[in-house]
Design an enzyme around this catalytic site. Sequence first.
Site, mmCIF file in Angstrom:
data_model
loop_
_atom_site.group_PDB
_atom_site.id
_atom_site.type_symbol
_atom_site.label_atom_id
_atom_site.label_comp_id
_atom_site.label_asym_id
_atom_site.label_seq_id
_atom_site.Cartn_x
_atom_site.Cartn_y
_atom_site.Cartn_z
ATOM 1 N N CYS A 59 0.821 -1.217 0.000
ATOM 2 C CA CYS A 59 0.000 0.000 0.000
ATOM 3 C C CYS A 59 0.856 1.269 0.000
ATOM 4 O O CYS A 59 1.586 1.521 0.952
ATOM 5 C CB CYS A 59 -0.914 -0.056 1.226
ATOM 6 S SG CYS A 59 -1.626 1.493 1.747
ATOM 7 N N CYS B 80 0.092 3.853 2.789
ATOM 8 C CA CYS B 80 0.562 3.320 4.072
ATOM 9 C C CYS B 80 2.030 3.693 4.288
ATOM 10 O O CYS B 80 2.436 4.044 5.395
ATOM 11 C CB CYS B 80 0.420 1.801 4.124
ATOM 12 S SG CYS B 80 -1.285 1.214 3.997
#
Length: 106
Positions: free
Chosen positions: A30, A33
């Site tokens: 991600c 993230c």
Amino acid sequence: MMKVVGTNDFQNEVIKSEMPVVVDFFATWCGPCKLIAPVLDQLAEEFDGTAKIVKLDVDQAKEIAIEYGVKSVPTLIFFKDGEIADKVVGAQPKAELKSKISAMIG
């Protein structure tokens, strides 16, 4: 470095914690993230001793992610006394996260 929790230690590290806990539900693949990680590291240092921030890899602990309704990453869930106090989805500005953590402590 923030601790990564999983299925085995989630209860002890989060639900039974004496202090408020922010759980960063993330995934290794991600992008957002990765962007938010340094901000969370800074906040973990700033709130050391009053609140803690841990990471949970949704691919490693799917059942916990499902239990808390995490559909996209990053999702941050704020726990106080084992209960959900707040939740944000997506990368948020540091000031926003800081005020939410402060609210749990105050």
